[in-house]
Write a protein that holds these residues in place. Structure first.
Motif, PDB file in Angstrom:
ATOM      1  N   THR A 197     -34.306  14.008 -15.779  1.00  0.00           N
ATOM      2  CA  THR A 197     -33.860  14.400 -15.658  1.00  0.00           C
ATOM      3  C   THR A 197     -32.625  14.743 -14.277  1.00  0.00           C
ATOM      4  N   GLU A 231     -22.229  17.431 -26.175  1.00  0.00           N
ATOM      5  CA  GLU A 231     -22.425  15.918 -25.837  1.00  0.00           C
ATOM      6  C   GLU A 231     -20.980  15.023 -25.963  1.00  0.00           C
ATOM      7  N   VAL A 236     -22.656  20.546 -30.224  1.00  0.00           N
ATOM      8  CA  VAL A 236     -23.623  20.832 -30.694  1.00  0.00           C
ATOM      9  C   VAL A 236     -24.131  21.807 -31.553  1.00  0.00           C
ATOM     10  N   THR A 247     -24.995  16.524 -21.557  1.00  0.00           N
ATOM     11  CA  THR A 247     -24.943  17.527 -22.286  1.00  0.00           C
ATOM     12  C   THR A 247     -24.594  18.567 -21.380  1.00  0.00           C
ATOM     13  N   ASP A 299     -26.974  13.994 -16.510  1.00  0.00           N
ATOM     14  CA  ASP A 299     -27.480  14.093 -18.189  1.00  0.00           C
ATOM     15  C   ASP A 299     -26.885  15.682 -18.348  1.00  0.00           C
ATOM     16  N   LEU A 300     -26.931  16.585 -17.912  1.00  0.00           N
ATOM     17  CA  LEU A 300     -26.632  17.938 -18.541  1.00  0.00           C
ATOM     18  C   LEU A 300     -25.597  18.496 -17.440  1.00  0.00           C
ATOM     19  N   ARG A 314     -33.535  20.078 -23.156  1.00  0.00           N
ATOM     20  CA  ARG A 314     -33.246  18.638 -22.847  1.00  0.00           C
ATOM     21  C   ARG A 314     -33.610  18.239 -21.438  1.00  0.00           C
ATOM     22  N   THR A 344     -29.355  17.397 -13.323  1.00  0.00           N
ATOM     23  CA  THR A 344     -28.362  18.187 -14.091  1.00  0.00           C
ATOM     24  C   THR A 344     -27.708  19.109 -12.811  1.00  0.00           C
ATOM     25  N   SER A 380     -38.155  22.796 -14.923  1.00  0.00           N
ATOM     26  CA  SER A 380     -38.233  21.257 -15.381  1.00  0.00           C
ATOM     27  C   SER A 380     -38.218  20.243 -14.265  1.00  0.00           C
TER      28      SER A 380
END
Ligand SMILES: C[S@@+](CC[C@H](N)C(=O)[O-])C[C@H]1O[C@@H](n2cnc3c(N)ncnc32)[C@H](O)[C@@H]1O
Length: 215
Positions: free
Chosen positions: A28, A162, A152, A125, A96-97, A23, A30, A45
């Motif tokens: 992103t 989510e 999830v 997430t 996003d996460l 993800r 996070t 990432s």
């Protein structure tokens, strides 16, 4: 609890990292409470990442770990402090996460949830680690039942949900299925307990009416 042994940094299960990795991307945003191998994964990432840990030496260990392996940390912001005091004032925008894996004692996961997961965008997430611990498990049980979240995956150790909307957390208890459907210490779902209470009250009333009639 994770393992700080062989890597010199904390870690958790591979499957949890695999879900997170799937993800992430360079775009992103996070956030995690706690630090460890997960931080290295977020850094690798290439996205914007916030990592909150109370221990400066932990952050230094991670910096060295990443330096030794040529992992770029330029988009990782370390916030050295306790998440329950750092998070309320942190300006991170929409996320996003979010990985919650810091202090697992009650009520810290709930505080991290409010100020951390509360900043997730719709579709973002939430990952919770250490579900074997009661305060974290309580949070996981809430997410399983609350209409604001879609599970999830969930194992004994960790889980991911989510977020369905980015609305602020304002629901009162009467609007939370967690209250009506969840297990309550001492005997079954709350609904069942309400039923028992009503039956008990009914029995008491019938006894009082019968006593009055027999006078
Ligand atoms: C199990 S480890 C995290 C493992 C990491 N998520 C991973 O998978 O590699 C728990 C972390 O929580 C941190 N921690 C403990 N109390 C905290 C607090 N109040 N706020 C933020 N982090 C905390 C510890 O320093 C440690 O880094």
């Amino acid at each position: 609890m994770g393992d700080e042994g062989h890597l010199g940094v904390w870690s958790t299960e591979d499957a949890c990292y695999e879900l997170i990795a799937g993800r992430l991307g360079s775009g992103t945003r996070t956030l995690e409470t706690g630090a460890g191998l997960s931080t290295v994964l977020f850094a690798a990432s290439g996205g914007d990442h916030w990592c909150i840990t109370p221990f400066g030496d932990e952050m230094q260990r991670l910096r060295k770990y990443c330096r030794d392996r040529a992992v770029d940390l330029t988009r990782v912001r370390f916030e050295v402090g306790r998440s329950e005091t750092v998070l309320p004032g942190l300006d991170v925008g929409d996320l996003d996460l979010v990985l919650l894996d810091g202090n697992h004692g009650f009520p810290m996961p709930m505080i991290d949830f409010f100020y951390g997961a509360g900043r997730l965008r719709a579709g973002g997430t939430l990952v919770l680690d250490d579900l074997q611990l009661p305060a974290v498990r309580l949070l996981a049980d809430f997410c399983d039942l609350d209409p604001g979240w879609r599970r999830v995956t969930r194992s004994q150790k960790w889980g991911a949900w989510e977020r369905k909307s980015s609305s602020p957390f304002v629901a009162d208890h009467v609007d939370q299925p967690w209250l009506t459907d969840s297990w309550v210490p001492g005997g079954g779902p709350f609904k069942t307990q309400l039923g028992r209470l009503a039956a008990h009250a009914g029995r008491g009333l019938r006894r009082r009416v019968a006593a009055r009639r027999s006078r």
